[in-house]
Enzyme design. Sequence first.
Site, short mmCIF file in Angstrom:
data_model
loop_
_atom_site.label_atom_id
_atom_site.label_comp_id
_atom_site.label_asym_id
_atom_site.label_seq_id
_atom_site.Cartn_x
_atom_site.Cartn_y
_atom_site.Cartn_z
CG HIS A 90 7.07 -4.54 13.51
ND1 HIS A 90 7.76 -4.57 12.34
CD2 HIS A 90 6.94 -3.07 13.91
CE1 HIS A 90 8.27 -3.14 12.24
NE2 HIS A 90 7.60 -2.29 13.01
CE1 TYR A 92 4.44 -6.16 10.64
CE2 TYR A 92 4.05 -4.60 12.45
CZ TYR A 92 4.51 -4.99 11.23
OH TYR A 92 5.17 -3.86 10.66
CG MET A 224 0.73 -1.77 13.89
SD MET A 224 0.72 -2.45 12.28
CE MET A 224 -0.61 -1.61 11.53
CG ASN A 248 -1.78 6.68 8.67
OD1 ASN A 248 -2.81 6.42 9.09
ND2 ASN A 248 -0.66 6.20 8.60
CG HIS A 282 3.96 -0.36 4.20
ND1 HIS A 282 4.21 0.25 5.79
CD2 HIS A 282 5.28 -0.81 3.90
CE1 HIS A 282 5.45 -0.04 5.87
NE2 HIS A 282 6.20 -0.48 4.99
N1 ADE Z 1 1.59 2.90 11.33
C1 ADE Z 1 1.31 3.89 10.53
N2 ADE Z 1 0.11 4.49 10.35
C2 ADE Z 1 -0.85 3.62 11.35
C3 ADE Z 1 -1.77 3.27 11.67
N3 ADE Z 1 -2.88 4.02 11.13
N4 ADE Z 1 -2.13 2.38 12.75
C4 ADE Z 1 -1.31 1.66 13.22
N5 ADE Z 1 0.24 1.76 12.89
C5 ADE Z 1 0.52 2.69 11.99
#
Ligand code: ADE
Length: 307
Positions: A90, A92, A224, A248, A282
């Site tokens: 990634h 990041y 991401m 989520n 996470h």
């Molecule tokens: N990966 C899993 N959940 C995420 C979120 N809420 N924002 C960005 N990447 C994610």
Amino acid sequence: EHQLHDDPFASNISILSRLLPPALLTPRVGIVCGSGLSTLAAGLHGIVEVPYSVLDGFGYSTVPGHKSILAFGFMSEGRVPVVAMLGRFHPYEGHPLTTVTYPIRLMARLGVKSLLITNAAGSLNPSIPVGTIVVIQDHIALPNLTGMNPLLGPLFTPNHTRFVPLSGAYSRRLRREAFRAAHTLKLPREALAEGTYAWVSGPTYETPAEGRFLRAAGGDVVGMSTVPEVVAACDEGLEVAVLSLVTNMVVVPDGYQSVRDEVEAEISGQTIERPSTPKVSHEEVLETGKKRGELMKNLIEKLVSSL
Ligand code: ADE
């Protein structure tokens, strides 16, 4: 004049040809396993695992839940040679976009024609709950539009295209096959959804206002990863499918919650019941990956059989 002089794949092809039986050296399908989804490779027959550390130009995935292994093996009763990335890179993590996309270009060079990408994502759409697998049909990539496009810079080779169209990036054929696979697996209708992936750089999760912004812009899930790989795959002429596992909820229906209203209500002796804004972690992302990993694996296997 900015062309690459050396073949950036030569050393890896020679390394791989020493490690792999000839039938695995030319995989037809590439798979990218997202957060907590590395169990996808468990079903590979005749698996050969190549750690990224023995390859040139590969980074090391620093994210918990990501291994750093390229797994070669056969799927679909041994008929289809595939290569799977267990752990991706990634931006990041500090990886340049050229590193993030390099494995995709290597896959293309090895002979991969179809790329199946998985990821964990947050839901921006209240009607797409946690645990849903979203068949991605399009993306919104603010970084691509604002100076972080993976194709910025010289052409990868003189044979690559300068202005790559992305209107057909998410293969209609493969999206159809994903829904057919779900039917064959007798999944309930709500197990799968269709939607648009909003790519953000991270590593911060989005604020509630950013979540509402991405939702208003037309995003269904946010994540991401994935978009740099999709863009490189399109640059290489690959057919792409993306499956996002929702881990989520990002957007709460109630939206912005005024503290002034709350204080004023308290002063006048009332209380306001408010749903709390969800806070993502996470661990939560990995937990859902573990729970739904088997389903994702079955879908990918069916999808590969249909190619
Ligand atoms: N990966 C899993 N959940 C995420 C979120 N809420 N924002 C960005 N990447 C994610």
